[in-house]
Every structure is written in C-alpha cells, then in structure tokens.
Design a protein around this motif. Structure first.
Motif, PDB file in Angstrom:
ATOM      1  N   ALA A  16       0.832  -1.206   0.000  1.00 38.11           N
ATOM      2  CA  ALA A  16       0.000   0.000   0.000  1.00 38.11           C
ATOM      3  C   ALA A  16       0.865   1.254   0.000  1.00 38.11           C
ATOM      4  O   ALA A  16       0.589   2.220  -0.722  1.00 38.11           O
ATOM      5  N   TYR A  23      -1.184  -5.386  -5.370  1.00 41.06           N
ATOM      6  CA  TYR A  23      -1.886  -4.811  -4.221  1.00 41.06           C
ATOM      7  C   TYR A  23      -3.396  -5.006  -4.366  1.00 41.06           C
ATOM      8  O   TYR A  23      -4.084  -5.317  -3.394  1.00 41.06           O
ATOM      9  N   THR A  35      -9.303   1.120  -5.543  1.00 39.43           N
ATOM     10  CA  THR A  35      -8.081   0.652  -6.195  1.00 39.43           C
ATOM     11  C   THR A  35      -8.339   0.261  -7.633  1.00 39.43           C
ATOM     12  O   THR A  35      -7.522   0.504  -8.519  1.00 39.43           O
TER      13      THR A  35
END
Length: 372
Positions: free
Chosen positions: A176, A199, A208
């Motif tokens: 992150a 991620y 995201t």
C-alpha cells in the motif's frame, strides 16, 4: 555582511536562515530551550562541533546546555523531530512543516540526507495532517516541500521498495505504501504496474480498481482499463457512481473501437441519468461507425438515428464540455451522409415518415425520414 565590533541577532523560523551564525539558541514557547539531552546524546563535543573556548558560556553550573554553535542544522533537526514525537497528534503543524522543509532543503543542498529518509519521513508524517483537517494550509506546504525535494522520483522509489518487496512480497502495508507513493510521483513503469495489480489482488476495492483503470487507460492498455472498471462496477451500489463508471467504460470502449461494448455501456449510463449528454454522444458515434458495416440505403438511413442522438447530446452537454465541439462537427458530418431525395423515393419513403433502423448498433431505433 560583516560589521566590526557589532553583535548581530537574527530571529528566524527556519534553521537554514541562521546556519552560518556563530551561536544558535533554540526558543520554545518564548523561553530559551534546554537542549542538554541533544548535546549529550549526540556527543557534539567529541565530534569537534563545539568550540572549547566558548563551551562554558553555553551551559550553567548544573551542566544544562542552552545553546550550541557551528552545527545548527543538526540541533534544529533533532529538536524538531523530538518535539513532533513528543507532541504526537497535538504537535503544532508549523513545527512539522519546519522540520520536514529543513530536511528536504538539506537533501537538495548537501549529501547528508538520503532520499529514503525523505520518503520515510513524508510517509510517517502524512497521517498527522490527515488527523488534523484544520491544518490544510500547512499540509499544502508539506506536500510542496516533498514534491520539490527531488527525492521521491520513480527511480528512487523503485530502488527503495524493490528489495523490501522481494523480502516481503505479500506485506499488505508495504504494498500500500509503495503504490501510494509511486502513484503520487506519477510513475508509469512496469515495476509500478506490477505492484499496483498485486496490491489489488491482496486487497481488492472499488477505489483501487478505479485507480488501476485510470493508470492503464493513460498507458493505452484499454483491455486492462476496462477489466478494472468492470470490477469496480460489480461492487458499486450507488446509482450515480455506477453511471459515471459506465460512462468511462463507454468512452474507453469507443476509443478501443469496441463499438458494441461502447453502445451497451452508453445505453446503461443513459438509462441511469437521462440528463447526461455524454452517453448520447457515445451512442451517436457508435451508430455512425456501425453504419459502415450495413452498406447501401440501410447504412445511410442509420445516420438519421446518429443525427437525432447527437442533437440530444448537444442539447444536454454543458457549453464548456470537452465533447461539445466534436459533437457539433459530427452533427454536420452525419447530415451530409443522409440519403438523397431520389434514394428515399426509390425506397418508397416520404419525408417525415417514421423509419426503424434495421442494422448496426442502432438497429431497432425509430427515427424519421429526412432527405439530404
């Protein structure tokens, strides 16, 4: 400038402003600060940073130090860093900015600070401003110092995180941190995209997915951009947000020449918000492009539907929309592709009569006959 037999007193907020002074005194809430711990712990005397001839003037009979000569940067930085650690979320934001700005200045002007120290301190101090929304002015100064430092380059960030992530490839917090910093630096290399996708795999979220979609769209990888937009769409519940996602999907599909996909997304976006002109703009383009696959009169007639839909887009688009000029140009181009009076006559169609498009993405759309 040097003035003989004169003592010059400089009051400054930034350490850099007094770094060449003969004597530095740190003030804390209007009083001279006791900096004994810093002098002793740093052992400035053994490092040759305190002139023995004036040492007695710098501390009292109990051995407490209240000033230090020659190396003000070290003292100021130590003092501010400790003050921040002691104050926690209640630290004066001005102190945080002063400390970090001096650190960035020293990185730019000396070789005493490494880029990973700048990056680590930025990451450590950022939550302070997130917890203190009233410090927005200082947050802007803080971000500006980081951006202008030159430390957070994509190259430096990759060097910083590559080894760490090889040692701990599934560390969610580390991933992150790396993705956030590299996105802030606008990185677009393979290393960054690999991290971002990893991620997302570890911690999928609509936010995201949107971020990855934008990144891949900028890179020209439309297939992956659409993939992540669709994943964001799958979990988004708010109708307004879904409509915006569908508009983005429609626009990217249009650029990628996926005309059926663009038309489908545009129709869904139009149904969610009939007052948004962009879905109509995309649909009109889709109708016109697909007309080429129809051929003959059926293809020409498709431009009636394209014209109608683009007219609706122009009606709804704001005057400053990035699509408005293109929409007006397309409208004239569509009209020039209408069938002629003779062609309408031979197809037994009269001006003003209803016509249902029979092919392309506009198939089934009802329009009206208009000779060119």
């Amino acid at each position: 400038s040097f003035i003989p037999e004169t003592t010059k007193i400089i009051i400054a907020q930034r350490v850099a402003s007094v770094q060449d002074a003969d004597l530095i005194i740190v003030m804390d809430n209007g009083t001279i600060a006791d900096i004994t711990d810093y002098v002793v712990n740093w052992d400035l005397r053994n490092e040759g940073k305190v002139n023995p001839s004036i040492e007695d003037a710098l501390h009292n009979d109990e051995g407490h130090w209240f000033a230090v000569p020659y190396e003000p940067y070290i003292m100021g930085m130590l003092y501010n860093k400790t003050a921040i650690e002691a104050g926690g979320d209640n630290t004066d934001p001005e102190t945080v900015v002063a400390y970090f700005s001096n650190l960035c200045d020293d990185y730019k002007n000396t070789d005493e600070v490494l880029p990973d120290e700048i990056i680590a301190e930025y990451d450590r101090l950022t939550p302070f401003f997130e917890k203190n929304p009233n410090a927005n002015e200082y947050k802007a100064q803080f971000d500006a110092a980081f951006g202008l430092s030159g430390a957070a380059s994509c190259e430096n960030l990759e060097k910083l995180f590559r080894g760490k992530l090889e040692a701990a490839p599934d560390d969610e917090a580390l991933l992150a941190q790396a993705v956030a910093l590299m996105s802030r630096a606008k990185c677009d290399g393979d290393f960054y995209f690999t991290l971002a996708e990893k991620y997302y795999a570890v911690k999928p979220s609509s936010e995201t997915a949107m971020f990855l979609a934008q990144a891949f769209q900028s890179k020209g990888d439309y297939a992956k951009a659409i993939k992540y937009l669709n994943e964001a769409l799958a979990v988004e519940q708010d109708p307004a947000e879904r409509q915006l996602l569908l508009v983005r999907i429609a626009l990217i599909d249009l650029v990628a020449n996926d005309i059926p996909g663009a038309a489908s997304a545009a129709r869904q976006a139009r149904d969610l918000n009939p007052e948004d002109g962009v879905p109509y703009y995309v649909l009109a383009q889709c109708y016109a492009i697909s007309a080429a696959n129809c051929g003959g009169f059926a293809g020409q007639a498709t431009f009636w539907a394209a014209y109608d839909t683009m007219s609706k887009a122009i009606e709804l688009l704001p005057a400053d929309s990035e699509y408005i000029e293109s929409a007006k140009t397309s409208l004239n181009a569509f009209r020039s592709r209408f069938p002629t009076s003779e062609e309408c006559f031979f197809n037994e169609l009269q001006a003003g009569s209803r016509y249902t498009v029979t092919c392309g993405t506009a198939a089934g759309v009802v329009t009206s006959v208009r000779p060119r």
